[in-house]
Each structure stands twice: as structure tokens, then as C-alpha cells.
Write a protein that holds these residues in place. Structure first.
Motif, PDB file in Angstrom:
ATOM      1  N   ALA A 150       1.006  -1.443  -0.129  1.00 22.97           N
ATOM      2  CA  ALA A 150      -0.246   0.143   0.368  1.00 22.97           C
ATOM      3  C   ALA A 150       0.649   1.227  -0.347  1.00 22.97           C
ATOM      4  CB  ALA A 150      -0.764  -0.132   0.669  1.00 22.97           C
ATOM      5  N   LEU A 151       1.885   1.169   0.497  1.00 19.63           N
ATOM      6  CA  LEU A 151       3.046   2.196   0.863  1.00 19.63           C
ATOM      7  C   LEU A 151       3.451   2.550  -0.794  1.00 19.63           C
ATOM      8  CD1 LEU A 151       2.971   4.230   2.786  1.00 19.63           C
ATOM      9  CD2 LEU A 151       1.925   2.255   3.748  1.00 19.63           C
ATOM     10  N   LYS A 152       3.587   1.418  -1.483  1.00 15.71           N
ATOM     11  CA  LYS A 152       4.054   1.926  -2.831  1.00 15.71           C
ATOM     12  C   LYS A 152       4.410   2.933  -3.271  1.00 15.71           C
ATOM     13  CE  LYS A 152       6.200  -1.569  -5.823  1.00 15.71           C
ATOM     14  NZ  LYS A 152       6.114  -2.652  -7.300  1.00 15.71           N
ATOM     15  N   GLU A 153       2.686   2.933  -3.512  1.00 15.38           N
ATOM     16  CA  GLU A 153       2.974   5.034  -4.501  1.00 15.38           C
ATOM     17  C   GLU A 153       3.475   5.610  -4.380  1.00 15.38           C
ATOM     18  OE1 GLU A 153      -1.174   6.402  -3.790  1.00 15.38           O
ATOM     19  OE2 GLU A 153      -1.310   4.759  -2.792  1.00 15.38           O
ATOM     20  N   TYR A 154       4.257   5.842  -2.994  1.00 12.38           N
ATOM     21  CA  TYR A 154       4.778   6.732  -2.030  1.00 12.38           C
ATOM     22  C   TYR A 154       6.232   6.912  -2.825  1.00 12.38           C
ATOM     23  CZ  TYR A 154       0.755   7.531   0.484  1.00 12.38           C
ATOM     24  OH  TYR A 154      -0.353   7.568   0.695  1.00 12.38           O
ATOM     25  N   GLY A 155       7.174   6.221  -3.285  1.00 15.21           N
ATOM     26  CA  GLY A 155       7.842   6.188  -3.614  1.00 15.21           C
ATOM     27  C   GLY A 155       9.284   6.271  -2.540  1.00 15.21           C
ATOM     28  N   VAL A 156       8.806   6.209  -1.282  1.00 16.68           N
ATOM     29  CA  VAL A 156       9.862   6.227  -0.695  1.00 16.68           C
ATOM     30  C   VAL A 156      10.286   4.978  -0.201  1.00 16.68           C
ATOM     31  CG1 VAL A 156       8.797   8.474   0.733  1.00 16.68           C
ATOM     32  CG2 VAL A 156       8.086   6.919   1.867  1.00 16.68           C
ATOM     33  N   PRO A 157      11.907   4.966   0.664  1.00 14.57           N
ATOM     34  CA  PRO A 157      11.922   3.717   1.139  1.00 14.57           C
ATOM     35  C   PRO A 157      11.339   2.987   2.066  1.00 14.57           C
ATOM     36  CG  PRO A 157      13.303   5.211   0.600  1.00 14.57           C
ATOM     37  CD  PRO A 157      12.686   6.380   0.390  1.00 14.57           C
ATOM     38  N   ARG A 158      11.101   1.654   1.640  1.00 17.41           N
ATOM     39  CA  ARG A 158      10.200   0.754   3.134  1.00 17.41           C
ATOM     40  C   ARG A 158      11.069   0.286   3.790  1.00 17.41           C
ATOM     41  NH1 ARG A 158       6.245  -1.251  -1.067  1.00 17.41           N
ATOM     42  NH2 ARG A 158       8.671  -1.143  -2.121  1.00 17.41           N
ATOM     43  N   VAL A 159      11.282   0.239   5.258  1.00 17.08           N
ATOM     44  CA  VAL A 159      12.473  -0.364   5.905  1.00 17.08           C
ATOM     45  C   VAL A 159      12.210  -1.134   6.466  1.00 17.08           C
ATOM     46  CG1 VAL A 159      14.150  -0.528   7.675  1.00 17.08           C
ATOM     47  CG2 VAL A 159      13.991   1.941   5.925  1.00 17.08           C
ATOM     48  N   HIS A 160      12.384  -2.147   6.874  1.00 22.76           N
ATOM     49  CA  HIS A 160      11.914  -3.746   8.051  1.00 22.76           C
ATOM     50  C   HIS A 160      12.755  -4.255   8.813  1.00 22.76           C
ATOM     51  CE1 HIS A 160       8.061  -7.525   7.260  1.00 22.76           C
ATOM     52  NE2 HIS A 160       8.343  -6.337   8.475  1.00 22.76           N
ATOM     53  N   PHE A 161      11.913  -3.996   9.937  1.00 22.64           N
ATOM     54  CA  PHE A 161      12.965  -4.256  11.426  1.00 22.64           C
ATOM     55  C   PHE A 161      12.057  -5.236  12.009  1.00 22.64           C
ATOM     56  CE2 PHE A 161      14.300  -3.545  15.405  1.00 22.64           C
ATOM     57  CZ  PHE A 161      15.485  -3.950  15.446  1.00 22.64           C
ATOM     58  N   GLY A 162      12.552  -5.911  12.830  1.00 21.68           N
ATOM     59  CA  GLY A 162      12.741  -6.845  14.056  1.00 21.68           C
ATOM     60  C   GLY A 162      13.553  -7.878  14.721  1.00 21.68           C
ATOM     61  N   VAL A 163      13.828  -7.836  15.717  1.00 19.94           N
ATOM     62  CA  VAL A 163      14.433  -8.131  16.691  1.00 19.94           C
ATOM     63  C   VAL A 163      15.074  -9.740  16.555  1.00 19.94           C
ATOM     64  CG1 VAL A 163      15.641  -8.323  19.312  1.00 19.94           C
ATOM     65  CG2 VAL A 163      14.355  -6.252  18.256  1.00 19.94           C
ATOM     66  N   ASN A 164      15.658 -10.458  16.750  1.00 15.76           N
ATOM     67  CA  ASN A 164      15.998 -11.875  16.478  1.00 15.76           C
ATOM     68  C   ASN A 164      15.255 -12.380  15.382  1.00 15.76           C
ATOM     69  OD1 ASN A 164      17.134 -14.382  17.661  1.00 15.76           O
ATOM     70  ND2 ASN A 164      15.927 -13.624  20.242  1.00 15.76           N
ATOM     71  N   THR A 165      15.793 -12.077  14.129  1.00 18.75           N
ATOM     72  CA  THR A 165      14.725 -12.520  12.631  1.00 18.75           C
ATOM     73  C   THR A 165      15.812 -13.147  11.858  1.00 18.75           C
ATOM     74  OG1 THR A 165      15.441 -10.334  12.253  1.00 18.75           O
ATOM     75  CG2 THR A 165      13.726 -10.659  13.053  1.00 18.75           C
ATOM     76  N   GLY A 166      16.870 -13.550  12.866  1.00 14.82           N
ATOM     77  CA  GLY A 166      18.391 -14.223  11.787  1.00 14.82           C
ATOM     78  C   GLY A 166      17.338 -15.218  11.204  1.00 14.82           C
ATOM     79  N   GLU A 167      16.414 -15.971  11.457  1.00 16.01           N
ATOM     80  CA  GLU A 167      15.578 -17.168  10.729  1.00 16.01           C
ATOM     81  C   GLU A 167      14.855 -16.922   9.895  1.00 16.01           C
ATOM     82  OE1 GLU A 167      16.878 -19.736  10.391  1.00 16.01           O
ATOM     83  OE2 GLU A 167      18.719 -19.831  11.621  1.00 16.01           O
ATOM     84  N   LEU A 168      14.462 -15.300   9.907  1.00 18.76           N
ATOM     85  CA  LEU A 168      13.185 -14.604   9.091  1.00 18.76           C
ATOM     86  C   LEU A 168      13.963 -13.695   8.507  1.00 18.76           C
ATOM     87  CD1 LEU A 168      11.041 -14.050  12.127  1.00 18.76           C
ATOM     88  CD2 LEU A 168      11.140 -16.199  10.665  1.00 18.76           C
TER      89      LEU A 168
END
Ligand code: CP3
Length: 351
Positions: free
Chosen positions: A235-253
């Protein structure tokens, strides 16, 4: 050597790195850079609850700018919280100091799910006002907007507060999958609405915090969480801003979190960045100094920063950060030194 930002965020080191373009130096900011580690934050917050402070543009602007002034970081992050859009839409949630978000009536059934609704721009007119003012004051320093991802927010709503094992949340996923998906879908809409307001008011990038996703197996993540986070990114794609995804302990993910639609993937300290890029695919990365190291001496911190800068070269872009948020008892002097060192040292290392 203080870094002089460009006149608009577009050519800032943060956005260049997030787009995988050549940078003047490795940009650096700190998750939870605003907050109790700063005496000026504690002073401003005196006698005002966290969520109240998030709804007052004068305080939001001041608190967001405090770490930028103090540390000279390459980006600001909008001062708010992952539960703020729920609160603004009338949901019963508070932030208990030293604990985190607590919910009066934890969600266990369809009637509970029905109490969750996305914010409208008028629910969060203070967000629009704060972001617009911040963008003006920040000039060439980008402002990062953020929201909590459906799983992490749901974990507070279902458990009633912070949890270590997410037992009730997992019980809902597996035992009442339709209810789970209905809740997560609503929370995706909450994140989309809140992020859209921030980007429309001028935020240069967005970060979706799925801090606690690391508590899930890849199989459960893929089935119960990924489709909902993917909806947010799409849904945020249309804005063209970088989209960052973060989580902790997510090595396997990391591969799945990347596949959810992130342009940049945040990595905690458990996986070195050169290994993370193999798991994520060729995307810019953000991370990943262990916040615990802030409490050691500079002789320990400096070689760790050097190592992280070297490993970060494996990715098409690197935004330096901690592997998780600034601890409330961190020493601001150390954080200032880390930011300056990253900027200076990386400016001398050929790209
Ligand atoms: O500087 C920044 O990074 C921006 C502000 C920010 C806050 N919360 C302010 C805050 C951001 C990005 C968040 C996100 C957030 N909130 C997350 C995801 C990031 C992460 O750390 O994983 C999560 C899980 C929450 C939920 C939450 N809110 C917790 C666990 C806590 C800490 C409770 C405590 O007192 O220890 C909060 C409260 C909170 N959010 C504070 C701040 C500055 C502290 C409140 C205070 O000073 O009284």
C-alpha cells in the motif's frame, strides 16, 4: 567532523544509502534515539504521560529534534509509538513507564477485533502538524515515519501487555485462524493509514517495526504474518519512499521479511551484515551494533564499528544503527562518539 546535510533530504546520505546509491559517508541514526537516555527528554516529559506527549506538536517537534542536535545523526525519527494510532482512534491502551503498552481489555474474540479501527487524518491532525513542522525545521535531514507491524502490535492487544512467549497470540493464530487474520488485517489497515498520514505530511522514508516477529518460526511467520505486513508495504509503494522492515532476533526470518516487500532490511546484532545480505538478497541493510556494547569502553566499541562498516560493504547500501533501540540508561556521550566515528571513518574508506 560535523556532517553538513544537503539542503533537501533527497541527496542525504540516509536516502542515498536506502536507495543503494553511492554515499558521502555511511549514514547513522539510532532506533529509539529520542527518549530517556537524554536529560533534555526527561525534562520535557516531566509530568506528562508518553501518549499525551505524542499528541502535542510542540513536544513532538522538540523531542524529535533533541537527538539530531545532540548526536548529529543523519536522520530523525518521528516521536510517537506503535500503539499511538490505536489510542488516537479511541482504543483503550496506555504506556506504563518501565513496562510498555498495556491494554485494558485484551482482544480475544470478534467483538474485540471490531474495536480496532484505522485512524482518519482528522484523528491524527497532530501528526500532520508535527511532521510538517519537523520537515521544515530539519531541512536536509530526512524524517523517518514509522508504524508497528501487525504481529508486534497484535501481540500487545492479545496478551494485554508485553510478553516473552506470545502464548495467547500464538494460541489465537493456530486455534482461531480466522479471528487472527481478521485482527491482523485490521492492524495492517491501521499501519497503512498512519504511515500514509506521515508520508503525505513529508516523511522521507518509513520503517515498519515488527520488533517481536523473531518469536515466530519461519513457517508461522509466512502463514500468519507475512501476508499482512506485505499488505502494508504494498500500500505504501505508490509513495516511492524507502520502506524499511525491522525486527529483533529475526536471523531465521530475514529472507521472509525482505520478501514481505521491504526496500531496506534492519538486522539485529546476532547476524553479521555480510551474512545478512546472503539471507536478504541484494538490498541495503540497516544495523547492527549490539546496544550492550555501549556500556563497555571505547576500546571495545571502535573495533566493533570497524567490523560492522567492513561487513556492511557486502550490501548495496548500509545505514549504521544499533541492533535494537537505545537503552534508557545509555550514555549520550558514547552515542555521540559512535555517530561521529561512523561518519568520519566511513568518509575515508573508499566505496
Ligand atoms: O526515537 C525513536 O526511535 C522514536 C520513538 C519511538 C518510541 N517508540 C518512543 C517511546 C519508536 C520508534 C517506538 C516504537 C516502539 N514502541 C516499538 C518498536 C521499536 C522497538 O523498540 O522494538 C515498541 C516495541 C514499542 C512499545 C513500547 N513503547 C515499549 C516496549 C516501551 C518502553 C516502555 C518503558 O518505559 O521501558 C514504550 C514506551 C516508549 N516509546 C518510550 C519512548 C521514548 C519510553 C517512554 C517514557 O520515556 O516514558
Amino acid at each position: 567532523m560535523p556532517v553538513t546535510p544537503p539542503s533537501t533530504p533527497d541527496r542525504s546520505a540516509y536516502l542515498l544509502a536506502a536507495r543503494g546509491e553511492p554515499v558521502p559517508h555511511t549514514p547513522v541514526w539510532f532506533m529509539r534515539q529520542a527518549g530517556r537516555a537524554l536529560p533534555e527528554y526527561r525534562a520535557v516529559r516531566e509530568g506528562i504521560t508518553m501518549l499525551e506527549s505524542c499528541m502535542r506538536p510542540d513536544l513532538v517537534v522538540e523531542i524529535t529534534l533533541q537527538p539530531v542536535r545532540r548526536y548529529g545523526v543523519d536522520a530523525a525519527i518521528y516521536y510517537s509509538d506503535i500503539v499511538l494510532p490505536l489510542k488516537a482512534a479511541g482504543f483503550g491502551v496506555e504506556i506504563k513507564p518501565g513496562v510498555g503498552p498495556v491494554v485494558a481489555d485484551p482482544i480475544r474474540d470478534a467483538a474485540g477485533v471490531a474495536t480496532v479501527r484505522p485512524v482518519t487524518p482528522s484523528d491524527v491532525s497532530f501528526t500532520t502538524e508535527s511532521v510538517q513542522q519537523l520537515v521544515t525545521e530539519l531541512g536536509g535531514t530526512p524524517l523517518i515515519g514509522f508504524a508497528g507491524a501487525p504481529f508486534t502490535v497484535a501481540s500487545y492487544l492479545v496478551e494485554g501487555g508485553p510478553s516473552k512467549d506470545f502464548a495467547k497470540t500464538k494460541a489465537m493464530m493456530h486455534g482461531k485462524p480466522d479471528l487472527w487474520h481478521a485482527l491482523a488485517d485490521r492492524l495492517a489497515d491501521v499501519a497503512i493509514a498512519y504511515l500514509a498520514v506521515q508520508v503525505e505530511a513529508g516523511a522521507s522514508a518509513i520503517q515498519l517495526f515488527d520488533s517481536w516477529a523473531g518469536g515466530l518460526s519461519p513457517r508461522d511467520y509466512e502463514r500468519f504474518v507475512l501476508p499482512h505486513s506485505a499488505k502494508v508495504f504494498e500500500a505504501l509503494k505508490e509513495y516511492g519512499v524507502p520502506r524499511v522492515h525491522f525486527g529483533v532476533n529475526t536471523g531465521e526470518l530475514l529472507g521472509l521479511m525482505s520478501a514481505a516487500g521491504a526496500d531496506v532490511v534492519g538486522v539485529d546484532w546476532r547476524v553479521p551484515l555480510d551474512e545478512a545480505v546472503r539471507r536478504v538478497g541484494s538490498k541495503p541493510l540497516q544495523g547492527n551494533l549490539d546496544p550492550a556494547l555501549l556500556f563497555t569502553g571505547w576500546e571495545t566499541i571502535e573495533p566493533e564499528i570497524d567490523r560492522i562498516l567492513a561487513e556492511g560493504k557486502a550490501a548495496p547500501g548500509h545505514i549504521f544503527n544499533l541492533g535494537h533501540g537505545v537503552p534508557p540508561n545509555a550514555d549520550p556521550e558514547v552515542l555521540h562518539r559512535v555517530a561521529q566515528y561512523v561518519q568520519t571513518k566511513s568518509a575515508h574508506v573508499p566505496a
